[in-house]
Design an enzyme around this catalytic site. Structure first.
Site, PDB file in Angstrom:
ATOM      1  N   HIS A 167       0.817  -1.122   0.084  1.00  0.00           N
ATOM      2  CA  HIS A 167      -0.023   0.000  -0.095  1.00  0.00           C
ATOM      3  C   HIS A 167       0.819   1.361   0.085  1.00  0.00           C
ATOM      4  CE1 HIS A 167      -2.785   3.016   1.423  1.00  0.00           C
ATOM      5  NE2 HIS A 167      -3.932   2.277   0.983  1.00  0.00           N
ATOM      6  N   GLU A 193      -5.386   1.535  -7.132  1.00  0.00           N
ATOM      7  CA  GLU A 193      -5.589   2.498  -6.192  1.00  0.00           C
ATOM      8  C   GLU A 193      -4.775   3.889  -6.973  1.00  0.00           C
ATOM      9  OE1 GLU A 193      -7.130   1.603  -2.076  1.00  0.00           O
ATOM     10  OE2 GLU A 193      -4.732   1.468  -2.202  1.00  0.00           O
TER      11      GLU A 193
END
Length: 245
Positions: A97, A165
């Site tokens: 992430h 993302e």
């Protein structure tokens, strides 16, 4: 396979996470959602993983971790072994992430080792990728595919979920334009098609109605703050059920 996944990051205290799991399990049971053609995944904090597994696995909801160590055992103070995540019922590991990259300076070399550790322990990597700034969608796709290849190499035949993302859209009021997301995700799906359980999820301010707009260019959504209410999570699951049934 359609996937709806949620990471709670470190927003909730332990008691609230457990209550969330209890409420989510009840909603899934009442609406018979475990029998539908989709996969649900829930990624709590490490300390709540055993409780999440106890409450959610019986309802067919997969659980996992928001990170793992790249080693199974050894002198790695403060790390969490992927072998222990698996032993506690986890079957998914979020890896790479942008917060791990920015705050803890993780690079592709370490992230690659974590993906290998996930596979070694029968965990499905949920690998996060995304471009830092707005680009043409073809350019963004090429950026993300290069990022994927630098981490997973040429290994295939393993499970791999990609959480796309666009980093400029994380936490934004609105997600990236649907045409942009659809184009990027279509390229990503082609790039990972050789994997055994290949799924591309979209994150980045994902909420209700979005899956319908970008379907079938994506295989599901990776939810964040919108789904801090279990009913909100269920609303997206039911949207997905309507698309796949």
């Amino acid at each position: 396979m359609t996937v709806i996944a949620l990471s709670l990051k470190m927003y909730f205290p332990r008691e609230r996470t457990i209550k969330y799991c209890e409420d989510l399990a009840k909603l899934v049971s009442e609406r018979n959602l475990s029998k539908r053609k989709l996969t649900m995944a829930f990624l709590p904090d490490f300390l709540t993983l055993p409780d999440a597994a106890r409450l959610l696995l019986p309802e067919g909801i997969r659980v996992g971790s928001q990170d793992i160590c790249d080693e199974d055992r050894g002198a790695y103070t403060g790390e969490v072994s992927p072998a222990d995540v698996a032993a506690l019922g986890g079957s998914v590991a979020e890896i790479g992430h942008i917060e791990r990259r920015r705050l803890y300076h993780e690079d592709d070399e370490l992230i690659s080792k974590k993906v290998a550790a996930a596979w070694r322990n029968n965990l499905t990597p949920l690998l996060c990728v995304g471009e830092d700034k707005v680009m043409e969608p073809e350019e963004a796709a090429a950026y993300c595919i290069k990022e994927i290849h630098s981490v997973v190499g040429k290994e295939q035949g393993y499970p791999l979920w990609i959480a796309y993302e666009p980093r400029w859209a994380i936490g934004a009021e609105h997600p990236a334009p649907t045409s942009y997301v659809k184009t990027v995700c279509e390229y990503l799906k082609q790039a990972i098609s050789g994997y055994r359980d290949a799924n591309v999820l979209y994150g980045g301010s994902a909420g209700p109605g979005l899956l319908t707009e970008i379907w079938p260019s994506v295989d599901g959504l990776f939810l964040g703050r919108f789904a801090h209410d279990p009913k909100a999570f269920i609303s997206v699951v039911e949207e997905a059920v309507n698309l796949v049934d």
